[in-house]
Enzyme design. Sequence first.
Site, PDB file in Angstrom:
ATOM      1  N   PRO A   1       0.700  -1.207   0.053  1.00 62.70           N
ATOM      2  CA  PRO A   1      -0.217   0.115  -0.126  1.00 62.70           C
ATOM      3  C   PRO A   1       0.815   1.143   0.095  1.00 62.70           C
ATOM      4  O   PRO A   1       1.662   1.297   0.621  1.00 62.70           O
ATOM      5  CB  PRO A   1      -0.885  -0.078   1.407  1.00 62.70           C
ATOM      6  CG  PRO A   1      -0.039  -1.160   2.207  1.00 62.70           C
ATOM      7  CD  PRO A   1       0.678  -2.092   1.076  1.00 62.70           C
ATOM      8  N   ASN A   2       0.416   2.265  -0.904  1.00 59.01           N
ATOM      9  CA  ASN A   2       0.807   3.641  -1.078  1.00 59.01           C
ATOM     10  C   ASN A   2       2.254   3.688  -1.632  1.00 59.01           C
ATOM     11  O   ASN A   2       2.623   4.867  -2.118  1.00 59.01           O
ATOM     12  CB  ASN A   2       0.881   4.211   0.402  1.00 59.01           C
ATOM     13  CG  ASN A   2      -0.253   4.527   1.279  1.00 59.01           C
ATOM     14  OD1 ASN A   2      -1.318   4.951   0.576  1.00 59.01           O
ATOM     15  ND2 ASN A   2      -0.521   3.824   2.554  1.00 59.01           N
TER      16      ASN A   2
ATOM     17  N   ARG B   1       5.434  12.205  -2.974  1.00 58.50           N
ATOM     18  CA  ARG B   1       5.223  12.912  -1.476  1.00 58.50           C
ATOM     19  C   ARG B   1       6.344  12.242  -0.777  1.00 58.50           C
ATOM     20  O   ARG B   1       7.090  11.242  -1.016  1.00 58.50           O
ATOM     21  CB  ARG B   1       3.936  12.591  -0.984  1.00 58.50           C
ATOM     22  CG  ARG B   1       3.044  13.377  -1.786  1.00 58.50           C
ATOM     23  CD  ARG B   1       1.631  13.092  -1.258  1.00 58.50           C
ATOM     24  NE  ARG B   1       0.662  13.238  -2.130  1.00 58.50           N
ATOM     25  CZ  ARG B   1      -0.197  12.572  -2.840  1.00 58.50           C
ATOM     26  NH1 ARG B   1      -0.672  11.510  -1.890  1.00 58.50           N
ATOM     27  NH2 ARG B   1      -0.907  12.827  -3.659  1.00 58.50           N
TER      28      ARG B   1
ATOM     29  N   TYR C   1      11.454   8.551   1.623  1.00 51.83           N
ATOM     30  CA  TYR C   1      11.327   7.475   0.712  1.00 51.83           C
ATOM     31  C   TYR C   1      12.025   7.916  -0.562  1.00 51.83           C
ATOM     32  O   TYR C   1      12.144   7.227  -1.539  1.00 51.83           O
ATOM     33  CB  TYR C   1       9.885   7.207   0.204  1.00 51.83           C
ATOM     34  CG  TYR C   1       8.985   6.863   1.519  1.00 51.83           C
ATOM     35  CD1 TYR C   1       9.508   5.547   2.145  1.00 51.83           C
ATOM     36  CD2 TYR C   1       8.024   7.489   1.956  1.00 51.83           C
ATOM     37  CE1 TYR C   1       8.916   5.159   3.294  1.00 51.83           C
ATOM     38  CE2 TYR C   1       7.367   7.033   3.221  1.00 51.83           C
ATOM     39  CZ  TYR C   1       7.584   6.105   3.743  1.00 51.83           C
ATOM     40  OH  TYR C   1       7.134   5.626   4.806  1.00 51.83           O
TER      41      TYR C   1
ATOM     42  N   ASN D   1       7.904  -5.880  -0.606  1.00 53.64           N
ATOM     43  CA  ASN D   1       7.888  -4.594   0.037  1.00 53.64           C
ATOM     44  C   ASN D   1       6.350  -4.590   0.614  1.00 53.64           C
ATOM     45  O   ASN D   1       5.771  -3.968  -0.260  1.00 53.64           O
ATOM     46  CB  ASN D   1       8.199  -3.414  -0.462  1.00 53.64           C
ATOM     47  CG  ASN D   1       8.241  -2.237   0.315  1.00 53.64           C
ATOM     48  OD1 ASN D   1       7.558  -2.193   1.537  1.00 53.64           O
ATOM     49  ND2 ASN D   1       9.004  -1.103  -0.007  1.00 53.64           N
TER      50      ASN D   1
ATOM     51  N   ALA E   1       3.015  -0.872   5.054  1.00 53.32           N
ATOM     52  CA  ALA E   1       2.597  -0.761   6.153  1.00 53.32           C
ATOM     53  C   ALA E   1       2.008  -2.136   6.765  1.00 53.32           C
ATOM     54  O   ALA E   1       1.849  -2.418   7.989  1.00 53.32           O
ATOM     55  CB  ALA E   1       1.551   0.384   6.492  1.00 53.32           C
TER      56      ALA E   1
ATOM     57  N   GLU F   1      12.358  -9.777   2.348  1.00 55.42           N
ATOM     58  CA  GLU F   1      11.518  -8.919   3.082  1.00 55.42           C
ATOM     59  C   GLU F   1      12.208  -7.406   2.891  1.00 55.42           C
ATOM     60  O   GLU F   1      13.485  -7.318   2.993  1.00 55.42           O
ATOM     61  CB  GLU F   1      11.226  -8.571   4.616  1.00 55.42           C
ATOM     62  CG  GLU F   1      10.712  -7.404   5.017  1.00 55.42           C
ATOM     63  CD  GLU F   1      10.560  -7.538   6.735  1.00 55.42           C
ATOM     64  OE1 GLU F   1      10.680  -8.598   7.015  1.00 55.42           O
ATOM     65  OE2 GLU F   1      10.148  -6.375   7.043  1.00 55.42           O
TER      66      GLU F   1
ATOM     67  N   HIS G   1      12.582  -2.760   2.354  1.00 59.90           N
ATOM     68  CA  HIS G   1      12.001  -1.557   2.629  1.00 59.90           C
ATOM     69  C   HIS G   1      12.987  -0.532   2.248  1.00 59.90           C
ATOM     70  O   HIS G   1      14.323  -0.594   2.482  1.00 59.90           O
ATOM     71  CB  HIS G   1      11.751  -1.261   4.261  1.00 59.90           C
ATOM     72  CG  HIS G   1      10.843  -2.361   4.871  1.00 59.90           C
ATOM     73  ND1 HIS G   1       9.513  -2.324   4.666  1.00 59.90           N
ATOM     74  CD2 HIS G   1      10.920  -3.623   5.572  1.00 59.90           C
ATOM     75  CE1 HIS G   1       8.780  -3.236   5.239  1.00 59.90           C
ATOM     76  NE2 HIS G   1       9.793  -4.227   5.728  1.00 59.90           N
TER      77      HIS G   1
ATOM     78  N   ARG H   1      12.854   4.135  12.719  1.00 60.56           N
ATOM     79  CA  ARG H   1      11.778   5.135  12.751  1.00 60.56           C
ATOM     80  C   ARG H   1      10.802   4.779  13.911  1.00 60.56           C
ATOM     81  O   ARG H   1      11.477   4.417  15.016  1.00 60.56           O
ATOM     82  CB  ARG H   1      11.197   4.855  11.343  1.00 60.56           C
ATOM     83  CG  ARG H   1      11.986   5.269  10.207  1.00 60.56           C
ATOM     84  CD  ARG H   1      11.275   5.154   8.760  1.00 60.56           C
ATOM     85  NE  ARG H   1      10.198   5.820   8.827  1.00 60.56           N
ATOM     86  CZ  ARG H   1       9.135   5.797   8.104  1.00 60.56           C
ATOM     87  NH1 ARG H   1       9.161   4.710   6.853  1.00 60.56           N
ATOM     88  NH2 ARG H   1       8.213   6.387   7.811  1.00 60.56           N
TER      89      ARG H   1
HETATM   90  O1  CA2 Z   1      10.301   1.938   3.922  1.00 61.44           O
HETATM   91  C1  CA2 Z   1       9.443   1.132   3.193  1.00 61.44           C
HETATM   92  O2  CA2 Z   1       9.609   0.676   2.240  1.00 61.44           O
HETATM   93  C2  CA2 Z   1       8.175   0.972   4.172  1.00 61.44           C
HETATM   94  O3  CA2 Z   1       7.548  -0.472   3.726  1.00 61.44           O
HETATM   95  C3  CA2 Z   1       7.154   2.196   3.361  1.00 61.44           C
HETATM   96  C4  CA2 Z   1       5.839   2.044   4.024  1.00 61.44           C
HETATM   97  C5  CA2 Z   1       5.815   2.122   5.543  1.00 61.44           C
HETATM   98  O4  CA2 Z   1       4.524   1.866   6.046  1.00 61.44           O
HETATM   99  C6  CA2 Z   1       6.883   1.076   6.183  1.00 61.44           C
HETATM  100  O5  CA2 Z   1       7.016   1.101   7.429  1.00 61.44           O
HETATM  101  C7  CA2 Z   1       8.134   1.138   5.379  1.00 61.44           C
HETATM  102  C8  CA2 Z   1       4.992   3.309   3.689  1.00 61.44           C
HETATM  103  C9  CA2 Z   1       4.927   3.443   2.086  1.00 61.44           C
HETATM  104  C10 CA2 Z   1       4.275   4.790   1.588  1.00 61.44           C
HETATM  105  O6  CA2 Z   1       5.050   5.285   0.545  1.00 61.44           O
HETATM  106  C11 CA2 Z   1       4.721   6.730   0.382  1.00 61.44           C
HETATM  107  C12 CA2 Z   1       5.392   7.088  -0.591  1.00 61.44           C
HETATM  108  C13 CA2 Z   1       5.225   8.299  -0.857  1.00 61.44           C
HETATM  109  C14 CA2 Z   1       4.387   9.263  -0.270  1.00 61.44           C
HETATM  110  C15 CA2 Z   1       3.727   8.831   1.083  1.00 61.44           C
HETATM  111  C16 CA2 Z   1       3.902   7.385   1.112  1.00 61.44           C
END
Ligand code: CA2
Length: 147
Positions: free
Chosen positions: A10-11, A18, A23, A74, A77, A98, A100, A107
């Site tokens: 997700p996301n 953003r 990221y 990946n 969340a 896994e 990230h 974090r």
């Molecule tokens: O660091 C990672 O790859 C995560 O899997 C990214 C997830 C986060 O919930 C994990 O804890 C770590 C979030 C992905 C959200 O990606 C976004 C990208 C741009 C703007 C907002 C969110």
Amino acid sequence: MTSILVLNGPNLNLLGTRQPEIYGSTTLADIEVMCHETAKTLGVTVAFEQSNVEGAMVDSLHAARGTHDGIILNAGAYTHTSVALMDAVSSIEIPTIELHLSNIHAREEFRHTSYIAKVALGIICGFGAHGYVLALEAMAQHLKARA
Ligand code: CA2
């Protein structure tokens, strides 16, 4: 030919648009190109998927049986919440790394827990988009050593 599924949760479709301070500015489409280029040099094929839906990710993991030899996951969340994804990874018996972008251990506390880690071959985190390259190299090496 060895086939590796790169599954994003997700996301991650918002990457590069953003929160670049966390990221990075690379988009998911850029990462997909990087994965295909890396796969070519490693002599493997890559299937690249993204879903914002937990159940759809479970379906992708199930569908990997008999199709893919390794998985880079990946789970976003869902990493920190999803017993369903952990059970799916454990049930399909396909080696899974896994991954990230960020260092989840540096974090918030809630990101330090990973259900996926309990059933993963290994974990790569904190190297941004380059982590996908590292994960593909590690998986290709693992599968070669096992063959
Ligand atoms: O660091 C990672 O790859 C995560 O899997 C990214 C997830 C986060 O919930 C994990 O804890 C770590 C979030 C992905 C959200 O990606 C976004 C990208 C741009 C703007 C907002 C969110």
